[in-house]
Design a protein around this motif. Structure first.
Motif, short mmCIF file in Angstrom:
data_model
loop_
_atom_site.label_atom_id
_atom_site.label_comp_id
_atom_site.label_asym_id
_atom_site.label_seq_id
_atom_site.Cartn_x
_atom_site.Cartn_y
_atom_site.Cartn_z
N ARG A 220 -3.68 2.04 -8.74
CA ARG A 220 -3.51 1.83 -7.29
C ARG A 220 -4.04 0.46 -6.88
O ARG A 220 -4.86 0.33 -5.96
CB ARG A 220 -4.20 2.93 -6.48
CG ARG A 220 -3.65 4.32 -6.72
CD ARG A 220 -4.20 5.34 -5.75
NE ARG A 220 -3.73 6.68 -6.06
CZ ARG A 220 -4.04 7.79 -5.40
NH1 ARG A 220 -4.87 7.70 -4.37
NH2 ARG A 220 -3.56 8.96 -5.75
N PHE A 221 -3.56 -0.54 -7.56
CA PHE A 221 -4.08 -1.89 -7.32
C PHE A 221 -2.92 -2.87 -7.19
O PHE A 221 -1.90 -2.73 -7.86
CB PHE A 221 -5.00 -2.32 -8.46
CG PHE A 221 -5.85 -3.51 -8.14
CD1 PHE A 221 -6.95 -3.39 -7.32
CD2 PHE A 221 -5.54 -4.76 -8.66
CE1 PHE A 221 -7.74 -4.49 -7.01
CE2 PHE A 221 -6.31 -5.87 -8.37
CZ PHE A 221 -7.42 -5.73 -7.53
N ALA A 222 -3.09 -3.85 -6.30
CA ALA A 222 -2.03 -4.83 -6.05
C ALA A 222 -2.59 -6.24 -6.07
O ALA A 222 -3.76 -6.47 -5.74
CB ALA A 222 -1.35 -4.56 -4.70
N SER A 223 -1.74 -7.18 -6.47
CA SER A 223 -2.10 -8.59 -6.40
C SER A 223 -1.00 -9.33 -5.66
O SER A 223 0.18 -8.97 -5.73
CB SER A 223 -2.28 -9.18 -7.80
OG SER A 223 -1.08 -9.08 -8.54
N ALA A 224 -1.40 -10.36 -4.92
CA ALA A 224 -0.44 -11.16 -4.15
C ALA A 224 -0.87 -12.62 -4.23
O ALA A 224 -1.99 -12.96 -3.83
CB ALA A 224 -0.39 -10.69 -2.70
N ASN A 236 -6.22 -9.86 -3.84
CA ASN A 236 -6.24 -8.75 -4.78
C ASN A 236 -6.84 -7.57 -4.04
O ASN A 236 -7.92 -7.69 -3.44
CB ASN A 236 -7.07 -9.08 -6.02
CG ASN A 236 -6.44 -10.20 -6.82
OD1 ASN A 236 -5.33 -10.08 -7.29
ND2 ASN A 236 -7.16 -11.31 -6.98
N MET A 237 -6.17 -6.43 -4.08
CA MET A 237 -6.61 -5.34 -3.22
C MET A 237 -6.39 -3.98 -3.85
O MET A 237 -5.37 -3.72 -4.49
CB MET A 237 -5.87 -5.41 -1.88
CG MET A 237 -4.38 -5.17 -1.98
SD MET A 237 -3.45 -5.71 -0.52
CE MET A 237 -3.17 -7.44 -0.96
N GLY A 238 -7.40 -3.13 -3.71
CA GLY A 238 -7.22 -1.72 -4.02
C GLY A 238 -6.49 -1.06 -2.87
O GLY A 238 -6.66 -1.43 -1.71
#
Length: 449
Positions: A220-224, A236-238
């Motif tokens: 459940r983690f994203a990077s932008a 970078n965000m959970g």
């Protein structure tokens, strides 16, 4: 004044100061008249009591490590006999289960979930969402140190990592709608009808910026990362699921405003967080990559020999292997005996003047080759693979029906986007992706030479 009198005066002054100090100490002792054991016992009773005060129990959104993991919603309803009902959105099972808890007295007062329940899924070291977390699981805890109350919330710190976790009063709707979090998770992952590519767009009221957006489901983690030259900003965000969208940690900060709650729009699949003064952040789809690379050019005729391979199982669950790709591979394998599975798909370019797709099987099933020619779509920056012939190692054959669906994706007339990725999967080989310009097909490969 005589020296003798001055000396008497100083002695009197010192005595007065000492008397005042004694009075101050007496006041301090009156304020702290409890010894440490009594204070801890009082805190233990305080926590034991407050856990029972919320009619519908408590809710905690637990971000175990927001540098690489997202948040998981847990609901708790405590009873005075040491039992707790617990539910979570860790997976599709959002039912409530009963287990035991205790309020422990040690160097600090803590809440301990003593028998296995949903919270323990985050602390199981054998349950790792990424290779980097192998042996660590989701880095969760099941014992929480009590740090008091604030605005109706219970403040804890985790026993292992000493990070803050807050319990807020749950509502009846929290229990009823927990399953909606799981459905929202499917929207975050994105359905087959949605494009493969996403972006994060921020607006500070006057200027917009765009970032590529990659979400990994298991952690459940994203990077932008910014796609603009000279604008070196990344997020970078959970991600935690909610019934109406997502919440992120750390916040996406735009013009000094911290945006954490994104609302889902089912019409276009977007998630939007809105601040004040025109400030916003939106996660949305795009039909093609934000940056079209020239990585495909090195595969055209006249270049050096190159080979790229999808190898099962190492690349099956790579974040860049699309759902459609996995479904097509599963469909092929489901039609074969268990001992004869499609284990590799390899793309060869400029192999002695030839280009072909190799389909390699286990269990002695013959390898099949699709000979293709290559051409360039310079406008869309894709490489187009065009059918030439099919063969085994020894003879030409008709096009095999078994491979038609997946092969049609490789040879679609609009071509393939080719990208050299900046991450590794299991091995040190450079990862390359091949993505259809006309569908949601994307396969992840290793550079093999």
């Amino acid at each position: 004044m005589k020296i003798k009198n001055i000396f008497k005066f100083l002695i009197f002054a010192l005595l007065a100061m000492q008397l005042g100090s004694c009075n101050d100490n007496t006041d301090a002792e009156q304020k702290f008249d409890q010894n440490p054991t009594d204070r801890l016992n009082a805190q233990k009773k305080e926590l034991s009591d407050v856990l029972l005060t919320s009619e519908h129990g408590w809710k905690a959104v637990y971000f175990t490590d927001n540098t690489q993991l997202g948040g998981f919603t847990h609901l708790f309803k405590f009873s005075s006999d040491g039992k707790v009902e617990m539910a979570s959105d860790f997976d599709g099972d959002t039912d409530a289960y009963e287990s035991a808890y205790s309020v422990e007295l040690g160097s600090a007062v803590s809440l301990l979930f003593t028998t296995k329940n949903r919270i323990h899924l985050l602390s199981d070291s054998d349950n790792s969402p990424t290779d980097a977390l192998e042996g660590k699981g989701y880095k969760g805890d099941f014992q929480f140190l009590y740090y008091g109350q604030e605005n109706g919330e219970i403040i804890f710190k985790t026993n292992r990592s000493f990070q803050e976790l807050r319990f807020v009063k749950a509502t009846e709707e929290d229990w009823e709608n927990l399953a909606q979090n799981v459905i929202m998770g499917e929207n975050v992952v994105g359905g087959e009808e949605r494009p493969l590519f996403r972006l994060l767009e921020t607006n500070d009221g006057t200027t917009t910026h765009q970032f590529d957006f990659i979400f990994s489901e298991a952690p459940r983690f994203a990077s932008a990362n910014s796609i603009e030259t000279g604008y070196a900003v990344s997020y970078n965000m959970g991600i935690a699921y909610t019934p109406t969208g997502i919440s992120v940690s750390p916040a996406v900060e735009v013009k000094g405003q911290k945006l954490t709650d994104f609302v889902y729009n089912d019409t276009d699949g977007s998630f939007t967080a809105t601040g004040t003064g025109g400030v916003s952040a939106t996660i949305k789809y795009t039909t093609k990559p934000l940056i079209l690379t020239d990585d495909y050019k090195g595969l055209l005729d006249g270049n050096d020999f190159k080979v790229y391979g999808y190898i099962s199982p190492f690349l099956t669950n790579a974040i860049t292997t699309s759902t459609l790709c996995k479904e097509l591979l599963d469909e092929i394998n489901a039609s074969l005996p268990a001992t004869q599975q499609l284990t590799r798909v390899q793309l060869y370019f400029n192999d002695g003047g030839y280009n072909y797709i190799e389909y390699r099987f286990s269990g002695g099933r013959p390898t099949l080759y699709h000979n293709v020619t290559t051409s360039e779509n310079a406008v869309d920056k894709t490489i187009v693979l065009t059918h030439d012939s099919w063969q085994t190692a020894t003879a030409l054959i008709p096009a095999p029906a078994l491979l038609k669906k997946i092969d049609d994706e490789f040879t679609n007339p609009k071509g393939l986007y080719v990208k050299k990725e900046n991450f590794k999967v299991v091995y040190s080989n450079v990862v390359w992706t091949f993505t259809s310009a006309s569908s949601n097909f994307r396969i992840t490969t290793y550079a093999l030479n």
